[in-house]
Scaffold this motif. Structure first.
Motif, PDB file in Angstrom:
ATOM      1  N   LEU A 187       0.816  -1.221   0.000  1.00 56.23           N
ATOM      2  CA  LEU A 187       0.000   0.000   0.000  1.00 56.23           C
ATOM      3  C   LEU A 187       0.846   1.266   0.000  1.00 56.23           C
ATOM      4  O   LEU A 187       0.314   2.363  -0.121  1.00 56.23           O
ATOM      5  N   THR A 188       2.172   1.117   0.120  1.00 53.99           N
ATOM      6  CA  THR A 188       3.077   2.269  -0.055  1.00 53.99           C
ATOM      7  C   THR A 188       3.956   2.058  -1.287  1.00 53.99           C
ATOM      8  O   THR A 188       5.026   2.647  -1.401  1.00 53.99           O
ATOM      9  N   ASP A 189       3.491   1.167  -2.191  1.00 54.82           N
ATOM     10  CA  ASP A 189       4.137   0.932  -3.495  1.00 54.82           C
ATOM     11  C   ASP A 189       5.487   0.226  -3.397  1.00 54.82           C
ATOM     12  O   ASP A 189       6.386   0.472  -4.206  1.00 54.82           O
ATOM     13  N   VAL A 197      -7.084  -4.056  14.451  1.00 47.12           N
ATOM     14  CA  VAL A 197      -8.262  -3.883  15.310  1.00 47.12           C
ATOM     15  C   VAL A 197      -8.282  -2.520  16.002  1.00 47.12           C
ATOM     16  O   VAL A 197      -9.305  -2.144  16.584  1.00 47.12           O
ATOM     17  N   PHE A 198      -7.167  -1.764  15.914  1.00 51.60           N
ATOM     18  CA  PHE A 198      -7.143  -0.447  16.557  1.00 51.60           C
ATOM     19  C   PHE A 198      -6.107   0.420  15.865  1.00 51.60           C
ATOM     20  O   PHE A 198      -5.002  -0.039  15.558  1.00 51.60           O
ATOM     21  N   ALA A 199      -6.458   1.680  15.628  1.00 46.26           N
ATOM     22  CA  ALA A 199      -5.518   2.650  15.057  1.00 46.26           C
ATOM     23  C   ALA A 199      -5.927   4.035  15.533  1.00 46.26           C
ATOM     24  O   ALA A 199      -7.066   4.452  15.317  1.00 46.26           O
ATOM     25  N   LEU A 205      -5.105   3.965   8.308  1.00 50.39           N
ATOM     26  CA  LEU A 205      -6.392   4.535   8.724  1.00 50.39           C
ATOM     27  C   LEU A 205      -7.528   4.104   7.794  1.00 50.39           C
ATOM     28  O   LEU A 205      -8.675   3.977   8.225  1.00 50.39           O
ATOM     29  N   ALA A 206      -7.202   3.875   6.533  1.00 43.84           N
ATOM     30  CA  ALA A 206      -8.236   3.472   5.564  1.00 43.84           C
ATOM     31  C   ALA A 206      -8.599   2.000   5.680  1.00 43.84           C
ATOM     32  O   ALA A 206      -9.580   1.556   5.074  1.00 43.84           O
ATOM     33  N   ASN A 207      -7.806   1.236   6.447  1.00 45.36           N
ATOM     34  CA  ASN A 207      -8.046  -0.209   6.514  1.00 45.36           C
ATOM     35  C   ASN A 207      -8.268  -0.705   7.935  1.00 45.36           C
ATOM     36  O   ASN A 207      -7.953  -1.849   8.264  1.00 45.36           O
ATOM     37  N   VAL A 211       2.591  -1.928   4.966  1.00 45.21           N
ATOM     38  CA  VAL A 211       1.430  -2.827   5.023  1.00 45.21           C
ATOM     39  C   VAL A 211       0.990  -3.150   3.602  1.00 45.21           C
ATOM     40  O   VAL A 211       1.246  -2.381   2.667  1.00 45.21           O
ATOM     41  N   ALA A 212       0.336  -4.306   3.480  1.00 44.05           N
ATOM     42  CA  ALA A 212      -0.153  -4.735   2.162  1.00 44.05           C
ATOM     43  C   ALA A 212      -1.448  -5.498   2.347  1.00 44.05           C
ATOM     44  O   ALA A 212      -1.708  -6.071   3.402  1.00 44.05           O
ATOM     45  N   LEU A 213      -2.265  -5.507   1.302  1.00 45.56           N
ATOM     46  CA  LEU A 213      -3.500  -6.282   1.311  1.00 45.56           C
ATOM     47  C   LEU A 213      -3.182  -7.723   0.930  1.00 45.56           C
ATOM     48  O   LEU A 213      -2.530  -7.962  -0.097  1.00 45.56           O
ATOM     49  N   PRO A 214      -3.623  -8.690   1.737  1.00 43.86           N
ATOM     50  CA  PRO A 214      -3.329 -10.099   1.409  1.00 43.86           C
ATOM     51  C   PRO A 214      -4.121 -10.552   0.185  1.00 43.86           C
ATOM     52  O   PRO A 214      -5.205 -10.034  -0.107  1.00 43.86           O
ATOM     53  N   ASP A 215      -3.567 -11.552  -0.515  1.00 46.24           N
ATOM     54  CA  ASP A 215      -4.359 -12.254  -1.524  1.00 46.24           C
ATOM     55  C   ASP A 215      -5.488 -12.982  -0.801  1.00 46.24           C
ATOM     56  O   ASP A 215      -5.336 -13.435   0.326  1.00 46.24           O
ATOM     57  N   GLN A 216      -6.596 -13.104  -1.451  1.00 46.52           N
ATOM     58  CA  GLN A 216      -7.739 -13.738  -0.807  1.00 46.52           C
ATOM     59  C   GLN A 216      -7.834 -15.231  -1.119  1.00 46.52           C
ATOM     60  O   GLN A 216      -8.881 -15.840  -0.962  1.00 46.52           O
ATOM     61  N   GLY A 217      -6.697 -15.823  -1.563  1.00 47.30           N
ATOM     62  CA  GLY A 217      -6.698 -17.248  -1.883  1.00 47.30           C
ATOM     63  C   GLY A 217      -6.279 -18.102  -0.712  1.00 47.30           C
ATOM     64  O   GLY A 217      -6.072 -17.639   0.394  1.00 47.30           O
ATOM     65  N   PRO A 218      -6.115 -19.389  -0.949  1.00 44.72           N
ATOM     66  CA  PRO A 218      -5.796 -20.333   0.125  1.00 44.72           C
ATOM     67  C   PRO A 218      -4.391 -20.191   0.674  1.00 44.72           C
ATOM     68  O   PRO A 218      -4.071 -20.801   1.684  1.00 44.72           O
TER      69      PRO A 218
END
Length: 613
Positions: free
Chosen positions: A23-25, A532-534, A571-573, A602-609
């Protein structure tokens, strides 16, 4: 538990945890290639190391046979014969002459932490020899960096027959020529990059001069002063100078100074520097030095000092005297023997540091706006050069550092004086040597003065040359900057879950320290942990909590992230699952130790197994 990393093929390394773009490239990489992973496994088997510690060592190029020495670096093993440094023998003999003859010695230092610790270390030694040296730290605004003719004349008028410059002098051709004309001997102990023209002096000790083959160019000036004093002690020992009444001084008892100057000057923590800092931190933890203890107390340092405390808490307070106060305050504190007076000086430095922060923040906001306007939406410019009237010259280096961090490219901040002269500082990114570029700009007549290291430099120029300087830097550094910024990679040492983040794990990883430039902290990943908190805390920081799939919680903090890509992403996540990268630190409050995760990406995880829970 520690999650084992999979060996990656060299030809097409895959992204760590599949993070090709955070998320920060940033692209996340496993720090270890297959050979490194095999090296780590061999360390585990031969030395019975925890797997994660072995991965950290292998990722820093530690050979399997050097593990024991790396985990316990000793000065005795790493200190070379001082005479391997060019002109060290001449320097040692001339300083020994001064001690033996009881000469009036003048010490000329720089106004930063490395200069202050260098001057204090040398002055302490000369006092031990029975001398009463003069100490001159130049005023940053009125005198600028390095020796100047007026100061040299003043020291000669006070009877100095030997001038020793520390952390400066390599490029001071005319001022040191004046010292010689006035009958003074001159010894230069410096580590800044040197060109082909050197001053005419009795000895110029600088491992970064072109004809030096010692391999000690990574030393800070204070480390080089210690090596010089080892040679001086040996010379005086051979002359029979030391006696029961005049015992040989214990140089290793002064490693507090060497550790502080080395870390604050961002010298790479490799080889001898690692040993200096590791042993210096042990000395500081004894709290047996009046000046350092007062500094730690006024900085409200809880618990034993770590290397980052020296760089971010103690160093800035010493620096504050040279930036916006009296330049000699740092040296005075480090030489003070009375605890009450030391506390008074430390309190003044603390006050000046608070004042410096206010001044810096105002200049930083203005410089950032100027930089954004220059870069534009097209993300043009390889180098940022900001300048303004009204900026305090004492904070331009800090402003340049902030710009470099925010925009990921070399940056200069220049304070313009009413007379049309600008003084500024530059900070660089890995792989781009601004010190070399600045020296060439001096040779080409673009700058009045300039010099420094690959990563940091100082400049003096006329206001009308500002545009030419900007253009020169673009031409000189564009290719290097493009290559350095081509892939914005973050190297990960391993993955852990929240339940594994304990003070014991932090202590295990700290065995690979001290951490800093050249020996980076271990970067760990928390795979698929829920934020869970920010909440905002302090000055633009975010306090965080992450929960793993088994319900374990780890506390985190993202320093200076509000308004930056990282803070915005966090903050957006809120409430979302994220891959989190960061380092461990131990927070000590009211005698209780708590481990926290210092978040750097930080990064968004893949939604796979493949998601690890």
């Amino acid at each position: 538990m520690t999650l084992p990393a999979t060996a990656l093929p060299v030809e097409a390394p895959q992204a760590f945890l599949g993070v090709a773009r955070s998320l920060t490239d940033k692209l996340w990489r496993d720090r270890l290639d297959p050979r490194g992973a095999a090296q780590a496994l061999a360390m585990v088997q031969r030395h019975q190391l925890p797997e994660l510690l072995a991965r950290v060592l292998a990722g820093r190029g530690v050979d399997i046979d050097a593990v024991a020495d790396f985990l316990d670096p000793t000065i005795r093993k790493l200190l070379p014969d001082p005479f391997t440094v060019t002109e060290m023998e001449a320097a040692a003999k001339r300083i020994a002459d001064g001690a033996a003859k009881g000469e009036k010695v003048a010490i000329f230092g720089d106004y930063d932490v490395d200069g202050a610790t260098s001057a204090a270390l040398l002055a302490w030694h000369l006092r031990h020899c029975g001398l009463d040296p003069l100490i001159h730290i130049p005023d940053r605004i009125f005198e600028g960096y390095g020796p100047n003719v007026e100061a040299v004349r003043g020291l000669a008028a006070k009877g100095a027959t030997l001038l020793v410059t520390v952390d400066c002098g390599t490029t001071s051709i005319e001022p040191l020529a004046e010292a010689k004309r006035l009958g003074m001997s001159v010894v230069v102990i410096d580590h800044h990059q040197a060109g082909t023209e050197l001053p005419e002096v009795d000895a110029l000790v600088n491992p970064n001069r072109l004809d030096d083959l010692s391999g000690l160019g990574h030393l800070a000036a204070v480390g080089l002063v210690l090596v010089t004093l080892v040679a001086v002690n040996r010379e005086l020992r051979q002359r029979g100078f030391w006696s029961t009444e005049m015992p040989e001084p214990d140089l290793l008892g002064m490693l507090h100074h060497v550790a502080l100057g080395t870390v604050a000057d961002v010298a790479p923590l490799i080889g001898l520097n690692r040993a200096f800092v590791a042993k210096g931190l042990i000395a500081m933890r004894r709290r047996d030095h009046v000046g350092h203890t007062a500094l730690m107390d006024v900085a409200r340092l809880n618990g034993p000092p770590e290397a980052w405390h020296l760089g971010f808490m103690l160093g800035p307070r010493i620096n504050a005297g040279g930036r916006i106060g009296r330049a000699d305050l740092g040296v005075r504190l480090l030489l003070e023997g009375d605890s009450v007076e030391a506390a008074r000086i430390a309190a003044e430095l603390d006050r000046l540091n608070s004042e410096r922060r206010v001044i810096e923040q105002a200049a930083e906001a203005q410089a950032e706006a100027e930089a954004l306007a220059s870069i534009g939406l097209e993300d043009k410019l390889s180098v940022i050069v900001t300048a303004s009237e009204g900026w305090h010259p004492g904070v331009v280096g800090l402003v340049a550092s902030r710009l470099k961090e925010k925009f990921s490219r070399p940056a200069f901040a220049i304070a313009l004086e009413p007379g049309g002269i600008g003084t500024g500082s530059g900070r660089s990114i890995a792989g781009v040597d601004i010190g070399k570029a600045v020296r060439q700009a001096v040779t080409d007549g673009i700058l009045l003065k300039g010099g420094g290291h690959a990563m940091a430099a100082g400049v003096t120029l006329r206001k009308e040359k500002l545009a030419e300087f900007r253009g020169y830097l673009e031409n000189a550094l564009a290719q290097d900057v493009a290559e350095a910024r081509h892939v914005n990679e973050l190297y990960i040492d391993g993955a852990v879950s929240a339940r594994a983040v304990t003070t014991e794990l932090a202590a295990t990883l700290n065995r690979a320290g001290p951490f800093g430039s050249g020996n980076p902290e271990a970067v760990l990943a928390l795979p698929a942990h829920q934020l869970v908190f920010a909440d905002e805390v302090g000055q633009a920081h975010l306090r965080l909590r992450f929960k793993s799939g088994d319900g374990a919680i780890v506390n985190g903090i993202a320093f200076r992230s509000i308004g930056q890509k990282l803070g915005n992403a966090l903050l957006a996540n809120r409430g979302q699952q994220l891959h989190v990268a960061g380092s461990l630190s131990v927070d000590r409050y009211q005698g209780v130790e708590r481990v926290q995760f210092r978040v750097i990406d930080v990064a968004l995880p893949d939604q796979g197994p493949s998601v690890i829970r």
